[in-house]
Enzyme design. Structure first.
Site, PDB file in Angstrom:
ATOM      1  N   HIS A  65       0.834  -1.189   0.000  1.00 58.51           N
ATOM      2  CA  HIS A  65       0.000   0.000   0.000  1.00 58.51           C
ATOM      3  C   HIS A  65       0.877   1.250   0.000  1.00 58.51           C
ATOM      4  CE1 HIS A  65      -3.828  -2.152   1.724  1.00 58.51           C
ATOM      5  NE2 HIS A  65      -3.347  -2.703   0.627  1.00 58.51           N
ATOM      6  N   GLU A 113       1.338   3.710   2.104  1.00 53.40           N
ATOM      7  CA  GLU A 113       2.110   4.024   3.306  1.00 53.40           C
ATOM      8  C   GLU A 113       3.396   3.205   3.382  1.00 53.40           C
ATOM      9  OE1 GLU A 113      -2.304   4.206   4.613  1.00 53.40           O
ATOM     10  OE2 GLU A 113      -1.098   3.264   3.049  1.00 53.40           O
ATOM     11  N   CYS A 128      -5.260   1.453   6.583  1.00 50.77           N
ATOM     12  CA  CYS A 128      -6.087   0.267   6.813  1.00 50.77           C
ATOM     13  C   CYS A 128      -5.765  -0.371   8.154  1.00 50.77           C
ATOM     14  CB  CYS A 128      -5.927  -0.737   5.670  1.00 50.77           C
ATOM     15  SG  CYS A 128      -4.251  -1.360   5.451  1.00 50.77           S
ATOM     16  N   CYS A 174      -1.637  -1.155   7.384  1.00 58.13           N
ATOM     17  CA  CYS A 174      -0.743  -0.001   7.261  1.00 58.13           C
ATOM     18  C   CYS A 174      -0.603   0.761   8.571  1.00 58.13           C
ATOM     19  CB  CYS A 174      -1.249   0.933   6.169  1.00 58.13           C
ATOM     20  SG  CYS A 174      -1.092   0.227   4.511  1.00 58.13           S
TER      21      CYS A 174
END
Length: 291
Positions: free
Chosen positions: A54, A56, A79, A88
């Site tokens: 993701h 991040e 998330c 994350c």
């Protein structure tokens, strides 16, 4: 309150998040920028496709140890669950950032939500930072969640060759699926989505708009581009189109006008949202005025 540096970072995160349009679905297109403890950008990243890291994690990887004590600026709430990748919010906690700014809250967040868990870990959280600007990228994804169907864009060119139009080619790449004028359905970015996360439905879509929308949604599509001024697909989905994009060719500083042609005007039920020159074209973008 966000600082000027943080606002600049959020706008950068919004800009890079758009790189994921057309490939992240069914996941959202998200961008992230990491600032060190002095407010200097030291890493950035975006989410490309389901199954990949993701935004991040990509930004933290770029920042390395410089993220400690710094700030994560992210377009969507981190998330809070284990999916194909770890949550994350835990990556941010492990990186020892001191502050997280987020633009849009994630309606799919599990449990108490990533923001709440970050706060419980002693991290300062700012919500709603430049939310309306972030919705320029995240809006269609959120629309799809709310309605249970893809966000539908209808696009066509007036006075030019739609097949050879570079502007239209670029537009296709920002959508999960493209329905061509002859009814063919293709990925906007061929092979761009994650494995087992997306499929291209077989045409035809039938004669029932509700069944057609369900077929497109079950394929994993959050955004669909329907091309052509008049064909079976545009007629089938006419009542559920959310946005219309009209590229008008052949404009000149001075020309004889035969009056406003119906094919180049904004359809009823839509409001003009943007007008801009695009090479030798003028692009009109109109949004549905849902009651």
């Amino acid at each position: 309150m966000a600082t000027p540096n943080e606002l600049t970072a959020m706008r950068r995160a919004i800009a890079i998040s758009a790189q994921g349009l057309g490939t992240t679905s069914p996941n959202p297109p998200v961008g992230c920028v990491i600032l060190d403890r002095d407010g200097v950008p030291v890493g950035e990243g975006y989410h490309l496709r389901k199954g990949d890291h993701h935004a991040e994690v990509n930004a933290l990887t770029a920042a390395g140890e410089r993220a400690e004590g710094g700030t994560a600026v992210v377009t969507l709430e981190p998330c809070n669950h284990h999916g194909r990748t770890p949550p994350c919010r835990q990556a941010l906690i492990d990186a020892k950032v001191s502050r997280v700014l987020m633009a849009v809250m994630d309606p799919t967040s599990r449990g108490e939500g990533g923001a709440a868990v970050l706060e419980q870990a002693g991290i300062e959280v700012e919500r709603g930072v430049l939310e309306q600007e972030a919705l320029l990228v995240l809006g269609p994804w959120l629309h799809s969640l709310r309605t249970g169907r893809p966000h539908i864009t209808w696009a066509y060119t007036v006075g030019g060759n739609e097949d050879d139009d570079q502007a239209m080619t670029e537009l296709r790449r920002t959508h999960d699926l493209v329905i061509w004028r002859n009814g063919t359905i293709e990925e906007g970015v061929p092979g761009g989505h994650g494995e087992d996360a997306f499929r291209v439905p077989f045409p035809p879509l039938g004669n029932d708009p509700a069944i057609a929308l369900r077929t497109l949604a079950e394929a994993g599509a959050r955004t669909v581009l329907v091309e052509g001024s008049s064909n079976a697909a545009t007629r089938l989905l006419a009542d559920v189109v959310d946005r219309v994009i009209i590229d008008i060719a052949g404009t000149a500083p001075s020309s004889r006008s035969a009056g406003p042609g119906a094919e180049s005007s904004v359809p009823g039920g839509f409001r003009l949202a943007d007008v801009k020159p695009l090479g030798g074209l003028v692009r009109l973008i109109a949004e549905r005025t849902w009651d």
